[in-house]
Design a protein around this motif. Sequence first.
Motif, PDB file in Angstrom:
ATOM      1  N   UNK A   1       0.786  -0.640   0.145  1.00 36.18           N
ATOM      2  CA  UNK A   1      -0.315  -0.339  -0.314  1.00 36.18           C
ATOM      3  C   UNK A   1       0.747   1.351  -0.066  1.00 36.18           C
ATOM      4  N   UNK A   2       1.491   1.509   1.357  1.00 36.86           N
ATOM      5  CA  UNK A   2       2.611   2.233   0.804  1.00 36.86           C
ATOM      6  C   UNK A   2       4.074   2.429  -0.545  1.00 36.86           C
ATOM      7  N   UNK A   3       3.992   1.477  -1.392  1.00 37.48           N
ATOM      8  CA  UNK A   3       4.506   2.084  -2.545  1.00 37.48           C
ATOM      9  C   UNK A   3       3.488   2.000  -3.396  1.00 37.48           C
ATOM     10  N   UNK A   4       2.394   1.560  -3.433  1.00 36.67           N
ATOM     11  CA  UNK A   4       1.692   1.873  -4.258  1.00 36.67           C
ATOM     12  C   UNK A   4       0.922   3.683  -4.147  1.00 36.67           C
ATOM     13  N   UNK A   5       1.113   4.017  -2.760  1.00 35.11           N
ATOM     14  CA  UNK A   5       0.843   5.390  -2.589  1.00 35.11           C
ATOM     15  C   UNK A   5       2.033   6.419  -3.072  1.00 35.11           C
ATOM     16  N   UNK A   6       2.997   5.988  -2.868  1.00 37.32           N
ATOM     17  CA  UNK A   6       4.170   7.469  -2.999  1.00 37.32           C
ATOM     18  C   UNK A   6       4.379   6.629  -4.159  1.00 37.32           C
ATOM     19  N   UNK A   7       3.923   6.166  -5.487  1.00 36.80           N
ATOM     20  CA  UNK A   7       3.855   6.276  -6.270  1.00 36.80           C
ATOM     21  C   UNK A   7       2.896   6.574  -7.121  1.00 36.80           C
ATOM     22  N   UNK A   8       1.328   6.949  -6.991  1.00 40.88           N
ATOM     23  CA  UNK A   8       0.521   7.414  -7.311  1.00 40.88           C
ATOM     24  C   UNK A   8       0.420   8.334  -6.787  1.00 40.88           C
ATOM     25  N   UNK A   9       0.951   8.484  -5.728  1.00 42.92           N
ATOM     26  CA  UNK A   9       0.710  10.284  -5.641  1.00 42.92           C
ATOM     27  C   UNK A   9       2.427  11.352  -5.182  1.00 42.92           C
ATOM     28  N   UNK A  10       3.075  10.475  -6.329  1.00 43.62           N
ATOM     29  CA  UNK A  10       4.423  11.096  -5.925  1.00 43.62           C
ATOM     30  C   UNK A  10       5.175  11.956  -4.714  1.00 43.62           C
TER      31      UNK A  10
ATOM     32  N   UNK B   1       3.542  12.085  -1.957  1.00 45.82           N
ATOM     33  CA  UNK B   1       2.675  12.653  -0.849  1.00 45.82           C
ATOM     34  C   UNK B   1       2.280  11.387   0.224  1.00 45.82           C
ATOM     35  N   UNK B   2       2.189  11.372   1.647  1.00 51.64           N
ATOM     36  CA  UNK B   2       1.832  10.533   2.882  1.00 51.64           C
ATOM     37  C   UNK B   2       1.340  10.953   2.874  1.00 51.64           C
ATOM     38  N   UNK B   3      -0.150  10.897   3.367  1.00 49.07           N
ATOM     39  CA  UNK B   3      -0.578  11.013   4.871  1.00 49.07           C
ATOM     40  C   UNK B   3      -0.887  10.642   5.774  1.00 49.07           C
ATOM     41  N   UNK B   4      -0.400  11.284   6.695  1.00 46.52           N
ATOM     42  CA  UNK B   4      -0.413  11.153   8.286  1.00 46.52           C
ATOM     43  C   UNK B   4      -1.153   9.781   8.432  1.00 46.52           C
TER      44      UNK B   4
ATOM     45  N   UNK C   1       2.240   2.762   9.847  1.00 47.01           N
ATOM     46  CA  UNK C   1       3.665   1.922   9.473  1.00 47.01           C
ATOM     47  C   UNK C   1       4.098   2.311  10.535  1.00 47.01           C
ATOM     48  N   UNK C   2       4.239   2.922  11.394  1.00 48.80           N
ATOM     49  CA  UNK C   2       3.886   3.465  12.688  1.00 48.80           C
ATOM     50  C   UNK C   2       4.433   2.248  13.583  1.00 48.80           C
ATOM     51  N   UNK C   3       2.993   1.405  13.895  1.00 51.77           N
ATOM     52  CA  UNK C   3       2.358   0.220  14.039  1.00 51.77           C
ATOM     53  C   UNK C   3       3.324  -0.725  13.750  1.00 51.77           C
ATOM     54  N   UNK C   4       3.264  -0.943  12.501  1.00 54.11           N
ATOM     55  CA  UNK C   4       4.121  -2.393  12.317  1.00 54.11           C
ATOM     56  C   UNK C   4       5.122  -2.309  11.954  1.00 54.11           C
ATOM     57  N   UNK C   5       6.214  -1.400  11.421  1.00 54.21           N
ATOM     58  CA  UNK C   5       7.511  -1.194  11.269  1.00 54.21           C
ATOM     59  C   UNK C   5       8.143  -0.314  12.606  1.00 54.21           C
TER      60      UNK C   5
END
Length: 86
Positions: free
Chosen positions: A32-41, A43-46, A52-56
Amino acid sequence: MDYGTLDESSRQAAMKKENKAELSAREKLALELADHIMAYHGQLPDELYNRLKQHFSKEEIIALFFQIGSKNGANWFIIAMGIVNE
């Protein structure tokens, strides 16, 4: 050739693939992170970052961003240079 951003419905349709492998929550979130970064250049929502911080760990998040960014950069280089697999 247009390399612009897909509209949301086209992006979602492109991401839906039949996959028989079961992915862990961490693997799904990384994708999901990779998809979001690629699709939205980048831009990462809080909300996504908080998940991510809960799992990594912090180091794992940095590694994910590095891998996604380096692959993205390499792909843009290949496109700019007109390198294609035939």
